[in-house]
Structures are given as C-alpha cells and as structure tokens.
Design an enzyme around this catalytic site. Structure first.
Site, PDB file in Angstrom:
ATOM      1  N   ASP A  88      11.847 -14.261  -8.821  1.00  0.00           N
ATOM      2  CA  ASP A  88      11.966 -13.033  -9.586  1.00  0.00           C
ATOM      3  C   ASP A  88      10.686 -12.238  -9.335  1.00  0.00           C
ATOM      4  O   ASP A  88       9.684 -12.786  -8.858  1.00  0.00           O
ATOM      5  CB  ASP A  88      12.118 -13.367 -11.072  1.00  0.00           C
ATOM      6  CG  ASP A  88      12.157 -12.116 -11.932  1.00  0.00           C
ATOM      7  OD1 ASP A  88      12.872 -11.169 -11.557  1.00  0.00           O
ATOM      8  OD2 ASP A  88      11.457 -12.081 -12.959  1.00  0.00           O
ATOM      9  N   ASP A 141      16.642 -14.171 -15.961  1.00  0.00           N
ATOM     10  CA  ASP A 141      16.677 -15.104 -14.836  1.00  0.00           C
ATOM     11  C   ASP A 141      17.533 -16.331 -15.121  1.00  0.00           C
ATOM     12  O   ASP A 141      17.771 -17.127 -14.220  1.00  0.00           O
ATOM     13  CB  ASP A 141      15.247 -15.562 -14.495  1.00  0.00           C
ATOM     14  CG  ASP A 141      14.330 -14.395 -14.200  1.00  0.00           C
ATOM     15  OD1 ASP A 141      14.777 -13.470 -13.511  1.00  0.00           O
ATOM     16  OD2 ASP A 141      13.175 -14.415 -14.662  1.00  0.00           O
TER      17      ASP A 141
END
Length: 742
Positions: free
Chosen positions: A392, A595
């Site tokens: 990420d 996420d």
C-alpha cells in the site's frame, strides 16, 4: 464471570520432554484434569502452557501429574527465566561413572559387572516414562529404549545396556542446555514488561495486574514502562527496540503514546494507562509468539503424521528380525538379535521430529526480536517462496504523516466556516489525513465539534461525508464527487489535492474549497525495494490515490517499483492480488482498514503493527511492529535460510540413521554406535537450527529523517475547475471531499 476470573495461564518447564512424541504424552496426561481448558506444548523450549481453573486444578497438581511420568516438570512464574540444569542429575552421573569403571574389565574382569549397576541406577526413570506412555497409549522413544535395554540384558550384554541408558539420559540434559539460548530468547519477548508499577500519587509499588485503566503511573529514568498509556506529564526518550526492533530512541512528551516493555532512557514522565495488563501490546505480542510457536507448520504436521506410523513399523520390523531367525532355528542367533536392537535404536525418529520445530521456533523468535511477528510456521514456508510483494502507499511506502500545505475557499463561504465543517467531520475518521486537517483547524483556533455531525459515513477509496449545520458535506476524491452529484464540476484536470463541495437547496452540488497535503517516503523504502530485486522478488504499489501521485512516488523511488496501480478501491486491490497469485506466491503489506480485503486475499498479509488499524492486524498473517519496511526482505531472507536448515536437518537425520543401518546389515550391528549416532544427530539438528538466531540484519536504522524529501500527497484524487485555478500544485475542497448543503 466468576469462572473466568478463576482461569489462569500457567507456564511449566518440562526438562524431561525429548521430542514431539512426548508432547502427545503431556497432552494426554493433562487434558483429563477437571478445570484444564487448554494445553500448549512448545517442544524446542521444553515449555508447557496450561490454561486452568485454579480452584479446580492447582499448579502443583499439574506439575505432580507430569512428574509421575518422570518428566521433570516445574512451575515457572511469569517473568522468571531458569538457568537450566547446569549439571546432569545424580542418577545419570552415577550411571555414567559405573559405566566408565566397567570398561576396566579388560584389566580386571569382575569390574564388568559394574555395567549392571549402571543399568540398575538409570533404568527406573526410563521404566516409569515408558509405563506412563503405555497408559496414555503413546508409542514413543521411551518404549523403544526400554525394549532395547531389555534386549541387551537378555543377551547379558550389560555394557551395551549401560551405554544405551547413559547416553539417552545425558542426551536429554545436553538437548536442554543446547536449547536454553532459544528459551532465553523467547522469554525475553514474553517477559519484557515489568510485574510492578508505581502509582504516581502515592508512590506505592503494586502488581501491574491490579492497575486499572486511567491510573496515573510514575516512570523514572532507567525504568521500564509497565503498561500502555499516554504521557500526561514530563518528557523523555524511550528505547522501543525490544518491541519494534529499531535501535534509535524515540522522544515522548505530552499526549505521546507509550507501550509496556519499552525503557525510559532519561527524564521523568507520568503515564495514564489506557489498557489492562492483559491487553497491552507486549502481552498480545507474547501471546501471539507463544501461539505461533505451538502451531505446527505443514512440514511439521507431515513429519509428525509420518512418525505416528513409522515407530510401530520399526518395532514390527525389529521384532521380525529377532523372532523369525529364532523360529527358523538359526544356529548363531546373537548377530540377529543385535541387528534387531540396532534397527530399534536407529528407528528412533527424535532427530527427524526435532528437525522442523526447532528450526521454525528459532526463526519465529528471531523474526519477533527484529520486530516482525508471524502467526505460525506455515507463513515462514510461504515467505520463502514469495514471488511478488505488493505495498500500500499511504502509511507503508510513505510515512502517512500529513501536514496541510494549502487550504482555501472557492465559494462565498468563509474560511472559518469551511474549516469548522471539515475538522468536525474529519474528527470522526481515523485516517492520518483526518488528523492533519483537525490539527490544521486547531492551529487556526477552530475547534472541531464532532457531536454536531450527523449521518457520518465512510466510503473506502472515495472519502467521507456528514451532515452539519443542516448541510450535507462530502470530502473526498473524484469518485465521491459522482456520489455527491457534482457532475457540474469540471473534472479534466487532476492534481494532488482534496475537494469539498456543497449542494444548496434547489441547486447543483457546488465546489466550495481546495486543500493540499504534504507527505514523504519512509526512510529505507528504496533500499527495501532494491533488496527485493536482489532476492528475485518483484515489487508493486497499490494505491487509491491518483495516478499522478502514484507516479510521483515512483519517481522519488528512482522508478524501482516493478508495478504501479492507482485509483483503486479496496475490492480492486484484492482483485489485483488474485491476479498476482497466478504468477506465484504473493505478499501484501498495508496498514489501514482499506487494506483488509487485499491482506486477506494475499498468500501472506503483513500489517503495520503498532500504527496499523486493529482490523488490519486481525486480517494479516504477520505484523510488522515498526515502520521499517526493510524488514520485509530481511524476513524473506530469514525464511529461505530456515527452509535450507529444515532440508539440512532432514538430510542429517535420515542420512546418519541410514549409514548405521547399512553398517549393521553389512555385518557390524554396533549397538553403542547406534545410540551415539542417535544422540549426536539430535544435538547436531538442534545446534544447526540455532544458527538461525545468529542471523544479523543487513540494515540498522539510524534516523527517521526522510531520504527523498517531501511531495504533495492526496488521499484521494482531486478535481480542479478549469476556470478556478490553473496551478496544478493546488489542492481542492471539491467533489471528492465534497460538501453538500441542503
């Protein structure tokens, strides 16, 4: 509730436990006890953890039950580390002395009978263990040794019998000493937090288990912080190395978070506790390490299943070698009987069974010490074969510590009103960008009033919205502009900024302001990606931010990333992870709630621990306790080394036993050599596995200063009206973080 309060988690040191075959014996002894709810056996450290009702079953009863089987068990209080047995027990030393003296029979033959005394002294311990194993219907090494000793005694070969008993007894002591370092390493993790705390108001020292939430504790220079909390007075530097693996001190001042187990290097602070002792970060970490160590990997499950059938087969083969020649009336029976004993001893699978758990345990401990918690040995095996690592962006590759560089109104609404709306709504969000906006408002004397916000909603990958002062406010990126109905806003120009738009009654949604945020790459991000390349692992960045922001990050990393995907919703990240998995095992590293789907979809999800969201920690298979992503390639390197050690251990175990069997079949059935080989192989496997603990990290993080400077960062994609401003570095408060006024 009373029953829950009576439950206690107790640790026992069981020095008489040799391998996983005896772990099954321990479980069968303890599980029938009334009040015992859970039993966990960690073979490499000879540790047994029992969750039990103290009113029904005490620690002494548990220890006595194990000692009935001569397992040398003792209760280990929390925070204490035993020095281990520096010397073998008295029966073992006496048995060894008599055995040594018996070899003088070549000078004076009657001394050979001392070998019988050696057997008599050491035999009871093996006999009691074998009886306990038979009662528990467990076929293990104790029964194999018992049969071997009885066989040599039947042949009146007392010297070989004494050798078998002495070497197996001394082997358990040597294995305990060899694994003591691993036990100390694990204890350093599970016993980091002190057991006492000082109440700031009275100066009284109390047990940490008695400290309630919101209690003010005093922590002096040099003391270890006893509980997680917030600094309410004072300033100091704290060493968090034991928790995060990072060696540099961290400054703590008013409102800073501190964690149990970290050390106050200088200064005096008062800490208001935020959790109970059982819920601290270090307590949860300790529990996770213990659970991971007791959880068997795929390789270990296979070997344990194999040994379950292997030992009975060996006993049958050995019995056949002894019985069949006797039944056929073979004239010289002794060589066959010796061969049967050698097969029985060589068939002992202890070295093979230990080959996996000791290596896995050492690797899990080493990873935890360096700041990466793996939730089981399976994930080490997965890490060793990783082909793709996906990151990420915000909070992972970048620091996720935003500052507002520009904030301006576009419509006729005052800047103070706009700040009041934005900070009030953002105060209900946990995203790092929200904290930056709230802080920016406070700097301009605008205090957020979250209780005035109604209908708050979070749209992952888009933004947030809420109703305040009768107006529906949307704050986010281009996607939320569509959600807010801001189609009239010109969307041709994209910049690294956020938007707020508002919709007046009977009117179209209106762009009311723009703002820009600054973030920076984490120190070590480039090194981490370059290390992955050296390991043959491709790297990818998955972000919900604009393509322009993503490519700017890529340029700051010297275009080191192999793959970049931008403007992704959470489910789209998960879909890309699924595509990556078609090319091989895939890891995902992230820290936020957005996420979670990608972390769950990956073969191994690694969440950013202390700073990561609770959901990410639950979803991930591993937790990175610090923010240094250079630990990811280090973990892959550690996992690969562990797998190499596993293969080496299996080769050592099988190869040595095969050599002894081949020698016996060739006409040299040497019982003493079979025993010595078995003992030596076990020790060699343990020592070879413990080399993993010597692994040194390639990087030592020295500073938190960003290496790559700052860049304009957008949690979302922003929209710029062509006629409002042509400056591409200016952020907007528009449809992405769009405010609708009704």
């Amino acid at each position: 509730m009373v029953e829950i309060e009576n439950m206690k988690r107790s640790n026992f040191e069981v020095l008489g436990m040799c391998c996983a075959t005896e772990a099954a014996l321990v479980e069968r002894i303890l599980k029938p006890f009334h009040g015992v709810k859970y039993v966990s056996v960690i073979v490499p450290t000879r540790t047994v953890t029992v969750v039990h009702d103290v009113l029904l079953t005490s620690e002494s009863q548990i220890a006595d039950a194990l000692n009935t089987a001569r397992l040398e068990a003792s209760f280990r209080p929390q925070g204490e580390i035993n020095d281990g047995k520096k010397w073998p027990d008295l029966p073992t030393m006496a048995s060894g002395l008599l055995l040594a003296l018996s070899f003088l029979k070549y000078i004076y033959p009657p001394l050979g009978w001392l070998a019988l005394g050696s057997i008599a002294i050491g035999f009871p311990k093996i006999l009691f263990r074998a009886i306990a194993s038979i009662r528990a219907l467990t076929l293990n090494i104790n029964i194999l040794v018992l049969l071997s000793v009885c066989g040599t005694a039947a042949l009146q070969d007392f010297t070989d019998g004494g050798v078998i008993i002495f070497l197996f007894s001394i082997a358990q002591w040597l294995e305990t000493r060899a694994t003591h370092k691993a036990m100390v390493a694990m204890s350093s993790l599970t016993s980091m937090a002190p057991q006492k705390a000082i109440i700031a108001e009275t100066g009284e020292r109390v047990d940490v288990s008695d400290v309630k939430i919101n209690t003010i504790l005093a922590v002096k220079a040099g003391d270890t912080i006893p509980l997680d909390g917030v600094v309410v007075e004072g300033k100091c530097e704290v060493d968090e190395k034991m928790l995060t693996g990072e060696s540099f001190p961290v400054t703590k001042e008013l409102d800073s978070l501190v964690w149990a187990g970290t050390i106050n290097l200088n200064g005096y602070i008062s800490v208001k506790t935020t959790v109970l002792a059982k819920d601290t970060v270090v307590a949860r970490m300790s529990k996770l390490v213990e659970e991971a160590s007791s959880r068997k990997s795929r390789a270990q499950r296979f070997i344990d299943k194999f040994s379950k059938y292997y030992i009975p087969v060996v006993v049958l083969i050995s019995a056949s070698i002894a019985v069949v020649p006797a039944a056929l009336g073979v004239p010289d029976f002794d060589p066959w009987f010796h061969l049967a004993i050698v097969v029985l001893l060589s068939g002992c699978p202890c070295a093979l069974i230990l080959s996996t758990p000791v290596a896995i345990f050492c690797a899990l401990t080493k990873a935890a010490i360096s700041g990466l918690l793996l939730k089981g040995g399976d994930y080490l095996e997965t890490l060793s074969g990783i082909k793709t690592v996906a990151f990420d962006k915000t909070g992972t590759i970048t620091r996720g510590e935003f500052t507002v560089s520009d904030f301006s109104a576009v419509d006729d609404i005052s800047i103070e009103t706009l700040l009041y709306w934005v900070s009030s709504i953002e105060s209900k969000s946990s995203h790092p960008m929200s904290a930056a906006l709230v802080e920016y408002g406070m700097l301009h004397s605008i205090k957020p009033v979250p209780e005035n916000v109604e209908n708050f909603q979070n749209f992952p990958g888009e933004g947030i919205s809420g109703t305040i002062d009768g107006r529906d406010i949307y704050i986010g990126n281009r996607r939320i502009a569509v959600r807010a109905g801001c189609e009239s806003v010109d969307c041709h120009v994209q910049v690294e900024s956020h938007e707020i738009s508002t919709q007046k009654q009977y009117c179209e949604p209106t762009l009311v302001g723009v703002f820009s945020l600054v973030d920076s790459c984490r120190s070590g991000a480039l090194e981490a990606i370059e290390e992955l390349k050296l390991l043959g692992v491709r790297s990818a960045m998955l972000t919900g931010d604009s393509a322009r922001v993503a490519m700017y990050v890529q340029s700051q990393l010297n275009h080191a990333l192999d793959i970049v995907h931008a403007e992704l919703l959470p489910h789209e990240k998960a879909m890309i992870i699924e595509n990556f998995k078609k090319d091989g095992l895939t890891a995902m590293i992230g820290d936020g709630i957005n996420d979670a789907p990608a972390l769950a979809a990956a073969d191994i999800g690694i969440s950013m621990g202390i700073s990561g969201s609770a959901l990410a920690n639950e979803t991930g298979n591993a937790i990175l306790m610090s923010n240094d992503i250079r630990k990811i390639p280090e973990a892959i390197r550690l996992a690969r080394k562990t797998i190499r050690k596993l293969i080496e251990n299996v080769i050592i175990s099988i190869g040595s036993k095969s050599a002894i069997l081949a020698l016996a079949i060739a006409g040299y059935p040497l019982v003493w050599l079979a025993v010595l080989t078995d003992v030596g192989t076990c020790l060699l496997v343990i020592l070879n596995s413990m080399l993993i603990l010597q692994e040194k990290p390639k990087y030592e993080r020295k500073s938190t200063r960003p290496k790559y400077g700052n860049f304009l960062e957008d949690k979302t994609v922003t929209l710029l009206d062509k006629q409002s401003n042509g400056d591409e570095n200016q952020g907007l408060l528009s449809a992405e973080k769009c405010g609708r006024v009704l």
